[in-house]
Write an enzyme that holds these catalytic residues in place. Sequence first.
Site, mmCIF file in Angstrom:
data_model
loop_
_atom_site.group_PDB
_atom_site.id
_atom_site.type_symbol
_atom_site.label_atom_id
_atom_site.label_comp_id
_atom_site.label_asym_id
_atom_site.label_seq_id
_atom_site.Cartn_x
_atom_site.Cartn_y
_atom_site.Cartn_z
ATOM 1 N N LYS A 119 0.844 -1.204 0.000
ATOM 2 C CA LYS A 119 0.000 0.000 0.000
ATOM 3 C C LYS A 119 0.875 1.248 0.000
ATOM 4 C CE LYS A 119 -0.218 -0.477 4.988
ATOM 5 N NZ LYS A 119 -0.988 -1.031 6.122
ATOM 6 N N TYR A 140 16.040 29.777 5.200
ATOM 7 C CA TYR A 140 14.837 30.497 5.623
ATOM 8 C C TYR A 140 14.793 30.655 7.131
ATOM 9 C CZ TYR A 140 12.796 30.020 0.978
ATOM 10 O OH TYR A 140 12.542 30.111 -0.358
HETATM 11 C C1 LIG Z 1 -0.205 -1.850 6.816
HETATM 12 C C2 LIG Z 1 -0.739 -3.081 7.416
HETATM 13 C C3 LIG Z 1 0.116 -4.148 7.696
HETATM 14 C C4 LIG Z 1 1.612 -4.069 7.556
HETATM 15 O O1 LIG Z 1 2.144 -3.343 8.643
HETATM 16 P P1 LIG Z 1 3.742 -3.180 8.802
HETATM 17 O O2 LIG Z 1 3.887 -2.545 10.135
HETATM 18 O O3 LIG Z 1 4.170 -2.267 7.697
HETATM 19 O O4 LIG Z 1 4.322 -4.524 8.692
HETATM 20 C C5 LIG Z 1 -0.460 -5.334 8.120
HETATM 21 N N1 LIG Z 1 -1.796 -5.432 8.301
HETATM 22 C C6 LIG Z 1 -2.634 -4.402 8.074
HETATM 23 C C7 LIG Z 1 -4.096 -4.575 8.298
HETATM 24 C C8 LIG Z 1 -2.139 -3.194 7.645
HETATM 25 O O5 LIG Z 1 -2.952 -2.163 7.429
#
Ligand SMILES: *Cc1c(COP(=O)(O)O)cnc(C)c1O
Length: 350
Positions: free
Chosen positions: A5, A226
């Site tokens: 994702k 800045y």
């Molecule tokens: C993003 C996510 C993961 C993975 O989490 P990590 O900490 O990146 O390993 C697993 N399960 C769900 C439901 C998630 O949303």
Amino acid sequence: MACVKADGYGHGLSVAADALENCVDGFAVACMEEALALRKEHADKPLLVLEGLQSADEIELAITQNIALCICAEHQLRWLESHPGARRPRCWLKVDTGMHRMGLQPGDTPAAYSQLRSLVPPSSEIVLCTHFARADERGDNGCAEQLRRFDQAVSGISEPQSCANSAAILSLPAVARSWVRPGYMLYGGSPFADTTPAQLNLLPGMEFSARVINLHTVAAGERVGYGGRWQANRETRIATIAAGYGDGYPRLAPDGTPVLIEGKRLPLAGRVSMDMLTVDVSEHPSVRIGSEAVLWGADPGVDEIAHHVGTIGYELLAALPQRALREVHYGPMRSAPSSTATAVQRTSTK
Ligand SMILES: *Cc1c(COP(=O)(O)O)cnc(C)c1O
């Protein structure tokens, strides 16, 4: 089930998916848009939408594109039930055991499962899952209680199960069950604040670098950048690097945040601008125009930079914009990271 994702945790959705394809049994994404983008390139791979459905319209897409949905609310079940026709997508069922974001309540789970079971074909497995809220914390982090609620909610149901994210995989191997859902660790990050990736035997998948595009000397008392945040307390050699917050380097990085140039960690000096940042290179005469500055990679790690900023490496990776030119290298990791996000000097103005 590899989590890709948020644009493959900033590495690029297809870059991440291509690199992981042969190591995993499926990909998890947050939403239908991400799943559809992935489906175009990976025709046969199991895909899972972790948030389930944002609207009932997505059900037909899930069916035709063979995308599994993680059903995680009563209203999603109702949409599935009232969907016209007999076909239904593959489904996972999520139990809310303490994260309190998405998921069926434990007490409602047996009934929800029966309803879902009656909707999907008997041959289609329904993976029962939950998500830990504090698996990255040491000590009593609530995982045991979450697991107890999960086991109670699904007791007597004979289906595959999935509980573990990266932190749980690394710290609670006993909860692996049928499917694990690693995300951050696949990219070489440590989910624990007190443990480096190297201590976990993880190597970073990304190096974020940009070139030195100017070198100059400022007199004692002069201020850089800045707001004049940084002030020279002696004559100082400043290198200007062609990357800023518009390239994904955090604007909140304080003075002293390390940047690796010509093999040496050197301190950020002055506020990060949109397209550039400035580093005190007085201690390292071999820095020259065109030197590569590593903003994060093997050293410094993205988690270390995140720590300076008061966030986690996840956020820095997920916030990487499309703007940075990406060079992708597949293959075994040697001393150098295998994927490089390089910010190039652009013609744009601030
Ligand atoms: C993003 C996510 C993961 C993975 O989490 P990590 O900490 O990146 O390993 C697993 N399960 C769900 C439901 C998630 O949303």
